[in-house]
Structures are given as structure tokens and as C-alpha cells.
Design a protein around this motif. Structure first.
Motif, PDB file in Angstrom:
ATOM      1  N   MET A  39      11.593 -55.323   1.816  1.00  0.00           N
ATOM      2  CA  MET A  39      10.927 -54.184   2.418  1.00  0.00           C
ATOM      3  C   MET A  39       9.493 -54.589   2.745  1.00  0.00           C
ATOM      4  O   MET A  39       8.796 -55.158   1.913  1.00  0.00           O
ATOM      5  N   ARG A  40       9.079 -54.270   3.932  1.00  0.00           N
ATOM      6  CA  ARG A  40       7.735 -54.614   4.407  1.00  0.00           C
ATOM      7  C   ARG A  40       6.940 -53.333   4.633  1.00  0.00           C
ATOM      8  O   ARG A  40       7.347 -52.459   5.390  1.00  0.00           O
ATOM      9  N   VAL A  41       5.788 -53.245   3.962  1.00  0.00           N
ATOM     10  CA  VAL A  41       4.916 -52.084   4.046  1.00  0.00           C
ATOM     11  C   VAL A  41       3.625 -52.501   4.739  1.00  0.00           C
ATOM     12  O   VAL A  41       3.000 -53.488   4.340  1.00  0.00           O
ATOM     13  N   LEU A  42       3.241 -51.760   5.757  1.00  0.00           N
ATOM     14  CA  LEU A  42       1.994 -52.005   6.468  1.00  0.00           C
ATOM     15  C   LEU A  42       0.992 -50.928   6.092  1.00  0.00           C
ATOM     16  O   LEU A  42       1.256 -49.738   6.257  1.00  0.00           O
ATOM     17  N   PHE A  43      -0.150 -51.354   5.554  1.00  0.00           N
ATOM     18  CA  PHE A  43      -1.251 -50.442   5.275  1.00  0.00           C
ATOM     19  C   PHE A  43      -2.214 -50.528   6.440  1.00  0.00           C
ATOM     20  O   PHE A  43      -2.683 -51.608   6.787  1.00  0.00           O
ATOM     21  N   MET A  44      -2.494 -49.386   7.059  1.00  0.00           N
ATOM     22  CA  MET A  44      -3.365 -49.347   8.240  1.00  0.00           C
ATOM     23  C   MET A  44      -4.612 -48.523   7.997  1.00  0.00           C
ATOM     24  O   MET A  44      -4.569 -47.487   7.345  1.00  0.00           O
ATOM     25  N   CYS A  45      -5.690 -49.017   8.559  1.00  0.00           N
ATOM     26  CA  CYS A  45      -6.962 -48.314   8.591  1.00  0.00           C
ATOM     27  C   CYS A  45      -7.571 -48.620   9.947  1.00  0.00           C
ATOM     28  O   CYS A  45      -6.972 -49.320  10.754  1.00  0.00           O
ATOM     29  N   THR A  46      -8.731 -48.138  10.182  1.00  0.00           N
ATOM     30  CA  THR A  46      -9.359 -48.383  11.471  1.00  0.00           C
ATOM     31  C   THR A  46      -9.895 -49.812  11.563  1.00  0.00           C
ATOM     32  O   THR A  46      -9.550 -50.564  12.462  1.00  0.00           O
ATOM     33  N   ALA A  47     -10.726 -50.212  10.604  1.00  0.00           N
ATOM     34  CA  ALA A  47     -11.409 -51.511  10.678  1.00  0.00           C
ATOM     35  C   ALA A  47     -10.659 -52.653  10.009  1.00  0.00           C
ATOM     36  O   ALA A  47     -10.933 -53.818  10.287  1.00  0.00           O
ATOM     37  N   ASN A  48      -9.723 -52.353   9.119  1.00  0.00           N
ATOM     38  CA  ASN A  48      -8.994 -53.371   8.348  1.00  0.00           C
ATOM     39  C   ASN A  48      -9.978 -54.322   7.656  1.00  0.00           C
ATOM     40  O   ASN A  48      -9.892 -55.531   7.756  1.00  0.00           O
ATOM     41  N   SER A  49     -10.928 -53.711   6.937  1.00  0.00           N
ATOM     42  CA  SER A  49     -11.918 -54.523   6.231  1.00  0.00           C
ATOM     43  C   SER A  49     -12.101 -54.100   4.781  1.00  0.00           C
ATOM     44  O   SER A  49     -12.720 -54.810   4.007  1.00  0.00           O
ATOM     45  N   CYS A  50     -11.525 -52.955   4.413  1.00  0.00           N
ATOM     46  CA  CYS A  50     -11.742 -52.445   3.060  1.00  0.00           C
ATOM     47  C   CYS A  50     -10.476 -51.807   2.476  1.00  0.00           C
ATOM     48  O   CYS A  50      -9.718 -52.473   1.781  1.00  0.00           O
ATOM     49  N   ARG A  51     -10.226 -50.517   2.757  1.00  0.00           N
ATOM     50  CA  ARG A  51      -9.129 -49.791   2.105  1.00  0.00           C
ATOM     51  C   ARG A  51      -7.759 -50.385   2.374  1.00  0.00           C
ATOM     52  O   ARG A  51      -6.940 -50.514   1.458  1.00  0.00           O
ATOM     53  N   SER A  52      -7.476 -50.764   3.597  1.00  0.00           N
ATOM     54  CA  SER A  52      -6.165 -51.348   3.899  1.00  0.00           C
ATOM     55  C   SER A  52      -6.032 -52.733   3.270  1.00  0.00           C
ATOM     56  O   SER A  52      -4.951 -53.112   2.811  1.00  0.00           O
ATOM     57  N   ILE A  53      -7.122 -53.476   3.221  1.00  0.00           N
ATOM     58  CA  ILE A  53      -7.117 -54.800   2.587  1.00  0.00           C
ATOM     59  C   ILE A  53      -6.886 -54.657   1.081  1.00  0.00           C
ATOM     60  O   ILE A  53      -6.068 -55.385   0.486  1.00  0.00           O
ATOM     61  N   LEU A  54      -7.612 -53.729   0.450  1.00  0.00           N
ATOM     62  CA  LEU A  54      -7.420 -53.490  -0.983  1.00  0.00           C
ATOM     63  C   LEU A  54      -5.974 -53.082  -1.277  1.00  0.00           C
ATOM     64  O   LEU A  54      -5.379 -53.525  -2.260  1.00  0.00           O
ATOM     65  N   SER A  55      -5.399 -52.249  -0.396  1.00  0.00           N
ATOM     66  CA  SER A  55      -4.024 -51.774  -0.580  1.00  0.00           C
ATOM     67  C   SER A  55      -3.024 -52.915  -0.434  1.00  0.00           C
ATOM     68  O   SER A  55      -2.084 -53.044  -1.238  1.00  0.00           O
ATOM     69  N   GLU A  56      -3.205 -53.743   0.584  1.00  0.00           N
ATOM     70  CA  GLU A  56      -2.318 -54.894   0.779  1.00  0.00           C
ATOM     71  C   GLU A  56      -2.336 -55.809  -0.446  1.00  0.00           C
ATOM     72  O   GLU A  56      -1.280 -56.185  -0.967  1.00  0.00           O
ATOM     73  N   ALA A  57      -3.520 -56.145  -0.898  1.00  0.00           N
ATOM     74  CA  ALA A  57      -3.645 -57.071  -2.025  1.00  0.00           C
ATOM     75  C   ALA A  57      -3.068 -56.489  -3.310  1.00  0.00           C
ATOM     76  O   ALA A  57      -2.342 -57.175  -4.043  1.00  0.00           O
ATOM     77  N   MET A  58      -3.362 -55.216  -3.598  1.00  0.00           N
ATOM     78  CA  MET A  58      -2.847 -54.593  -4.821  1.00  0.00           C
ATOM     79  C   MET A  58      -1.333 -54.475  -4.782  1.00  0.00           C
ATOM     80  O   MET A  58      -0.649 -54.783  -5.758  1.00  0.00           O
ATOM     81  N   PHE A  59      -0.793 -54.031  -3.653  1.00  0.00           N
ATOM     82  CA  PHE A  59       0.660 -53.888  -3.540  1.00  0.00           C
ATOM     83  C   PHE A  59       1.337 -55.234  -3.788  1.00  0.00           C
ATOM     84  O   PHE A  59       2.285 -55.328  -4.574  1.00  0.00           O
TER      85      PHE A  59
END
Length: 156
Positions: free
Chosen positions: A1-21
Motif C-alpha cells: 500500500m502506498r500512501v502519499l502525504f501532500m502539502c503545499t510546499a512539501n518542506s515540513c508537515r508532509s515530509i514529517l508525515s512521510e518519514a514517520m509513516f
């Protein structure tokens, strides 16, 4: 299963989410992240927050959602309100979509301790949500039930 975390800048919240997941996920699960208007670089504070938590930062980079055109995600989770209001690219096709709104810790003004606390608190909330997601009985949920559960996790 592939989950994509999206944000506007892809520099903080989505990056933190990708790494933690990816830190928590068992084999067969993969998180990636993207931005609708990527900054092109990850905030250094995001990387140091992950490193201090013992989470790998290897391969983390700021990119647009077009990076996944040839390999679309199964689930798209927006983590900022601006990205939640945007239309997902057509090539994401039938991906299940949800929103896990998070305050942007990079917007916090104050001394070093206050900013550090904001980043650590955001990462802790992401961890709570990722654990709840990974605890779901994914094989026994219908698509509608899965959507409902993922949406519910976004309120934790």
C-alpha cells in the motif's frame, strides 16, 4: 500500500508525515510526500526534528505531485488546509483521499524552545495518527469503511 502525504510546499508537515509513516510501517507499506507548489528544499528544522527522534532522513526531498504520475498512490492524505482544497491530479485516479489537517510548526514565532516544541508536538501528533492508521484492520474494511476510519484518524 502506498500512501502519499501532500502539502503545499512539501518542506515540513508532509515530509514529517512521510518519514514517520515509513519509520513505523511494516513491509508492504510505503509513504511518499509531495507538494502542489513545492519549495524545492526541506526545512532544516524538519530534518533535525526527525534526526533527534531517531528517524531516518535518507531520501527526503521536496517534490511536486507529478513525481508520482507513473506510480500513483493508493491513498492521498493532505496535511495542510490549502492542499486539502486543491483538486488532486487526474492520474491519482481512484486513490482514496482524506485530510489530516496540521498546524504548520514553521509558522510559530518565538524563541528556540518554542519553535522546537512546535515541531516536536507536530511530529508527536503525526506519530499518533500513523500508529492509528497502521492499527486498522485493513484487510477487513470496505473502501467506504476505510475512508471513514482514515477521516476519523485525521481528527485525533
Amino acid at each position: 500500500m502506498r500512501v502519499l502525504f501532500m502539502c503545499t510546499a512539501n518542506s515540513c508537515r508532509s515530509i514529517l508525515s512521510e518519514a514517520m509513516f515509513n519509520h513505523l510501517a511494516p513491509p508492504g507499506f510505503e509513504a511518499v510526500s509531495a507538494g502542489s507548489f513545492p519549495k524545492g528544499q526541506v526545512l532544516p528544522r524538519s530534518l533535525t526534528t526527525l534526526q533527534r527522534a531517531g528517524i531516518s532522513i535518507d531520501g527526503l526531498n521536496s517534490k511536486g505531485n507529478d513525481a508520482f504520475e507513473g506510480n500513483p498512490p493508493d491513498i492521498v492524505i493532505t496535511v495542510c488546509d490549502k492542499a486539502a482544497g486543491e483538486t488532486c491530479p487526474v492520474y491519482f485516479g481512484p486513490a482514496l483521499k482524506s485530510h489530516w489537517g496540521l498546524e504548520d510548526p514553521s509558522d510559530v514565532m518565538g524563541d528556540e524552545a518554542a519553535v522546537d516544541l512546535a515541531f516536536r508536538s507536530t511530529l508527536a501528533r503525526i506519530e499518533q495518527r500513523c500508529k492509528a492508521f497502521l492499527d486498522l484492520p485493513l484487510n477487513s474494511l470496505s473502501r467506504d469503511q476505510l475512508k471513514h476510519e482514515i477521516d476519523r484518524i485525521g481528527t485525533l
